[in-house]
Design a protein around this motif. Structure first.
Motif, mmCIF file in Angstrom:
data_model
loop_
_atom_site.group_PDB
_atom_site.id
_atom_site.type_symbol
_atom_site.label_atom_id
_atom_site.label_comp_id
_atom_site.label_asym_id
_atom_site.label_seq_id
_atom_site.Cartn_x
_atom_site.Cartn_y
_atom_site.Cartn_z
ATOM 1 N N VAL A 198 0.994 -0.941 0.315
ATOM 2 C CA VAL A 198 -0.135 -0.252 -0.077
ATOM 3 C C VAL A 198 0.827 1.216 -0.069
ATOM 4 O O VAL A 198 0.628 2.376 -0.441
ATOM 5 C CB VAL A 198 -0.664 0.043 1.601
ATOM 6 N N ARG A 199 1.866 1.164 0.680
ATOM 7 C CA ARG A 199 2.986 1.960 0.722
ATOM 8 C C ARG A 199 4.175 2.533 -0.445
ATOM 9 O O ARG A 199 4.941 2.847 -0.987
ATOM 10 C CB ARG A 199 3.713 1.685 2.128
ATOM 11 N N ASN A 200 3.592 1.452 -2.159
ATOM 12 C CA ASN A 200 3.847 1.259 -2.921
ATOM 13 C C ASN A 200 5.532 1.311 -3.136
ATOM 14 O O ASN A 200 6.524 1.215 -3.753
ATOM 15 C CB ASN A 200 4.160 3.250 -3.377
ATOM 16 N N LEU A 201 6.068 0.291 -2.265
ATOM 17 C CA LEU A 201 7.105 -0.293 -2.358
ATOM 18 C C LEU A 201 7.240 -1.250 -3.039
ATOM 19 O O LEU A 201 6.015 -2.244 -4.033
ATOM 20 C CB LEU A 201 7.514 -0.625 -0.260
ATOM 21 N N GLY A 202 8.065 -2.345 -3.641
ATOM 22 C CA GLY A 202 8.498 -3.427 -4.294
ATOM 23 C C GLY A 202 8.679 -3.671 -2.992
ATOM 24 O O GLY A 202 9.861 -3.759 -2.411
ATOM 25 N N VAL A 203 7.958 -5.889 -3.304
ATOM 26 C CA VAL A 203 8.952 -6.270 -2.377
ATOM 27 C C VAL A 203 9.135 -7.787 -2.573
ATOM 28 O O VAL A 203 8.359 -7.777 -3.507
ATOM 29 C CB VAL A 203 7.512 -6.699 -1.000
ATOM 30 N N ILE A 204 10.279 -7.811 -2.555
ATOM 31 C CA ILE A 204 10.607 -9.514 -2.889
ATOM 32 C C ILE A 204 10.601 -10.669 -1.494
ATOM 33 O O ILE A 204 11.373 -9.941 -0.972
ATOM 34 C CB ILE A 204 11.979 -9.265 -3.241
ATOM 35 N N LEU A 205 9.538 -11.277 -1.918
ATOM 36 C CA LEU A 205 9.530 -12.177 -0.832
ATOM 37 C C LEU A 205 9.963 -13.590 -1.082
ATOM 38 O O LEU A 205 9.315 -14.284 -2.048
ATOM 39 C CB LEU A 205 8.054 -12.300 -0.063
ATOM 40 N N ILE A 206 10.698 -14.017 -0.420
ATOM 41 C CA ILE A 206 11.604 -15.272 -0.399
ATOM 42 C C ILE A 206 10.957 -16.522 1.155
ATOM 43 O O ILE A 206 10.419 -15.931 1.966
ATOM 44 C CB ILE A 206 12.757 -15.341 0.057
ATOM 45 N N SER A 207 10.003 -17.567 0.681
ATOM 46 C CA SER A 207 8.768 -18.130 1.482
ATOM 47 C C SER A 207 8.629 -19.349 1.307
ATOM 48 O O SER A 207 9.260 -19.781 -0.324
ATOM 49 C CB SER A 207 7.775 -17.351 1.500
ATOM 50 N N HIS A 208 8.902 -20.259 2.209
ATOM 51 C CA HIS A 208 8.477 -21.924 1.055
ATOM 52 C C HIS A 208 7.733 -21.951 1.656
ATOM 53 O O HIS A 208 7.382 -23.287 0.935
ATOM 54 C CB HIS A 208 9.800 -22.415 2.409
ATOM 55 N N SER A 209 6.947 -21.331 2.680
ATOM 56 C CA SER A 209 5.372 -21.452 2.703
ATOM 57 C C SER A 209 4.500 -21.352 1.668
ATOM 58 O O SER A 209 4.061 -19.983 0.946
ATOM 59 C CB SER A 209 4.786 -21.085 3.582
ATOM 60 N N MET A 210 3.672 -22.082 1.008
ATOM 61 C CA MET A 210 2.504 -21.823 -0.257
ATOM 62 C C MET A 210 1.329 -20.691 0.244
ATOM 63 O O MET A 210 0.987 -20.368 -0.873
ATOM 64 C CB MET A 210 2.500 -23.240 -1.306
ATOM 65 N N GLU A 211 1.527 -21.454 1.052
ATOM 66 C CA GLU A 211 -0.102 -20.108 1.591
ATOM 67 C C GLU A 211 0.339 -18.620 2.173
ATOM 68 O O GLU A 211 -0.734 -18.001 1.615
ATOM 69 C CB GLU A 211 -0.620 -20.934 3.128
ATOM 70 N N ASP A 212 1.440 -18.773 2.712
ATOM 71 C CA ASP A 212 1.825 -17.122 2.817
ATOM 72 C C ASP A 212 2.097 -16.617 1.119
ATOM 73 O O ASP A 212 2.129 -15.558 1.019
ATOM 74 C CB ASP A 212 3.321 -17.404 3.542
ATOM 75 N N VAL A 213 2.974 -17.630 0.199
ATOM 76 C CA VAL A 213 3.624 -16.976 -0.851
ATOM 77 C C VAL A 213 1.966 -16.206 -1.753
ATOM 78 O O VAL A 213 1.521 -15.481 -2.427
ATOM 79 C CB VAL A 213 3.898 -17.936 -1.924
ATOM 80 N N MET A 214 1.019 -17.633 -1.876
ATOM 81 C CA MET A 214 -0.602 -17.096 -2.530
ATOM 82 C C MET A 214 -1.292 -16.097 -1.225
ATOM 83 O O MET A 214 -2.210 -15.662 -2.461
ATOM 84 C CB MET A 214 -1.768 -18.308 -2.577
ATOM 85 N N ALA A 215 -1.698 -15.903 -0.006
ATOM 86 C CA ALA A 215 -1.556 -14.709 0.479
ATOM 87 C C ALA A 215 -1.371 -13.650 0.319
ATOM 88 O O ALA A 215 -2.435 -12.866 -0.113
ATOM 89 C CB ALA A 215 -1.886 -15.232 1.994
ATOM 90 N N VAL A 216 -0.544 -13.154 -0.427
ATOM 91 C CA VAL A 216 0.271 -11.899 -0.620
ATOM 92 C C VAL A 216 0.934 -11.893 -1.807
ATOM 93 O O VAL A 216 1.320 -10.009 -2.541
ATOM 94 C CB VAL A 216 1.050 -11.344 0.572
ATOM 95 N N ALA A 217 1.324 -11.996 -2.599
ATOM 96 C CA ALA A 217 2.548 -12.410 -3.284
ATOM 97 C C ALA A 217 1.295 -11.674 -4.920
ATOM 98 O O ALA A 217 -0.147 -12.128 -4.865
ATOM 99 C CB ALA A 217 2.754 -13.560 -3.591
ATOM 100 N N ASP A 218 1.482 -11.388 -5.572
ATOM 101 C CA ASP A 218 0.713 -10.758 -7.247
ATOM 102 C C ASP A 218 1.589 -11.503 -7.935
ATOM 103 O O ASP A 218 1.281 -11.945 -9.212
ATOM 104 C CB ASP A 218 1.381 -8.855 -6.835
ATOM 105 N N THR A 219 3.297 -11.419 -7.927
ATOM 106 C CA THR A 219 3.744 -12.230 -8.760
ATOM 107 C C THR A 219 4.811 -13.489 -8.093
ATOM 108 O O THR A 219 5.198 -12.988 -7.070
ATOM 109 C CB THR A 219 5.102 -11.462 -9.528
ATOM 110 N N ILE A 220 4.884 -14.932 -9.059
ATOM 111 C CA ILE A 220 6.069 -16.130 -8.183
ATOM 112 C C ILE A 220 6.280 -16.592 -9.022
ATOM 113 O O ILE A 220 6.211 -16.689 -10.202
ATOM 114 C CB ILE A 220 5.046 -17.260 -7.574
ATOM 115 N N VAL A 221 7.694 -16.015 -8.610
ATOM 116 C CA VAL A 221 9.549 -16.536 -9.669
ATOM 117 C C VAL A 221 9.731 -17.586 -9.078
ATOM 118 O O VAL A 221 9.891 -17.418 -7.590
ATOM 119 C CB VAL A 221 10.085 -15.148 -9.385
ATOM 120 N N VAL A 222 9.625 -18.737 -9.928
ATOM 121 C CA VAL A 222 10.121 -19.544 -9.055
ATOM 122 C C VAL A 222 12.013 -20.491 -9.565
ATOM 123 O O VAL A 222 11.951 -19.849 -11.142
ATOM 124 C CB VAL A 222 9.520 -21.438 -9.968
ATOM 125 N N LEU A 223 12.412 -20.395 -8.634
ATOM 126 C CA LEU A 223 13.838 -21.306 -8.611
ATOM 127 C C LEU A 223 14.352 -22.391 -9.051
ATOM 128 O O LEU A 223 13.224 -22.805 -7.841
ATOM 129 C CB LEU A 223 14.604 -20.367 -8.387
#
Length: 262
Positions: free
Chosen positions: A194-219
């Motif tokens: 909401v503060r218009n920051l770009g966020v890169i979130l590293i996570s093993h939790s698919m629930e967390d990822v699906m809850a907040v991510a706009d884009t998901i990058v898989v390595l």
């Protein structure tokens, strides 16, 4: 939703990194826009930590470009990343247990007046920042050692905002947290968007990822193995990209579930 048609704040183009004989990253692409949460996912050894440390200036890429607001930049160390506007919150948080919340928020960025620490100004700024982020702490003068895991995580994220960054990297921010504490941290990630920051979130939790991510990058094995829009994908598709297999326990369970509904 962020405007992904605009120029990314941060972009990695064809970034590769090796350590001796080990090729940690190969030709990796990644971009994050203002107001966008990009989840970086992958199995252990996929290259996530190496990529984060490359963005944060701990590692320097052997090949490829790091582009900041449209211009190629060289990030030779963490100080360069911070000067650009990249803040990183590592998993260990690096909080000083013996200091209070104010002391931790301004550690290394103390406000001084006539050479003396301006405790009143730092306390006021601390209250204002925590209030803006809706972070609930009993007192800004409470020792960090007495805070819960979720509160400690939110303090570490708040500290990363002291320098007014444009991109925040969060390394496993909900690891080892309970359900309620995880919810607090994910709410804070939403407020960073909401503060218009770009966020890169590293996570093993698919629930967390699906809850907040706009884009998901898989390595996978140090390479891009898929970039997905959150609202156009499924956990099964992401897990298949992470494992490199279209047939696994998760997809088989989903198939059984769909068959049972027919």
């Amino acid at each position: 939703m962020p405007d992904t048609t605009s120029q990314p704040v941060l972009e990695l183009r064809g970034v590769s990194k090796r350590f001796g004989a080990v090729q940690a990253l190969t030709n990796v692409d990644l971009s994050v826009h203002a107001g966008e949460v990009v989840a970086l996912v992958g199995d252990n050894g996929a290259g996530k930590s190496t990529l984060v440390k490359t963005i944060a200036g701990v590692n320097q890429p052997d090949e490829g470009d790091i582009v900041w607001q449209g211009g190629s930049v060289g990030i030779k160390g963490p100080h360069d990343a911070q000067k650009l506007g990249i803040a990183t919150v590592y998993q260990d948080l690096a909080l000083a247990d013996n200091l209070d919340v104010v002391g931790n928020l301004f550690l290394g960025s103390e406000i001084r007046r006539a050479g003396v620490l301006d405790e009143i100004a730092m306390e006021g700024r601390s209250r204002e920042l925590l209030q803006t982020l809706s972070i609930r702490i009993p007192s800004v003068r409470i020792p960090v050692a007495s805070l819960s895991g979720g509160q400690r995580q939110t303090v570490a994220i708040a500290r990363s905002l002291i320098g007014d960054p444009k991109v925040v990297l969060l390394d496993e921010p909900t690891a080892a947290l309970g359900v309620e504490q995880t919810a607090q941290v994910l709410d804070l990630v939403e407020r960073l968007r909401v503060r218009n920051l770009g966020v890169i979130l590293i996570s093993h939790s698919m629930e967390d990822v699906m809850a907040v991510a706009d884009t998901i990058v898989v390595l996978r094995l140090g390479r891009n193995n898929g970039i997905f829009e959150r609202d156009q994908t499924t956990q099964e598709e992401i897990i298949s990209a992470i494992t490199g297999a279209t047939d696994n326990a998760v997809t088989r369970r989903a198939a059984r579930h769909s068959e049972g509904q027919q």
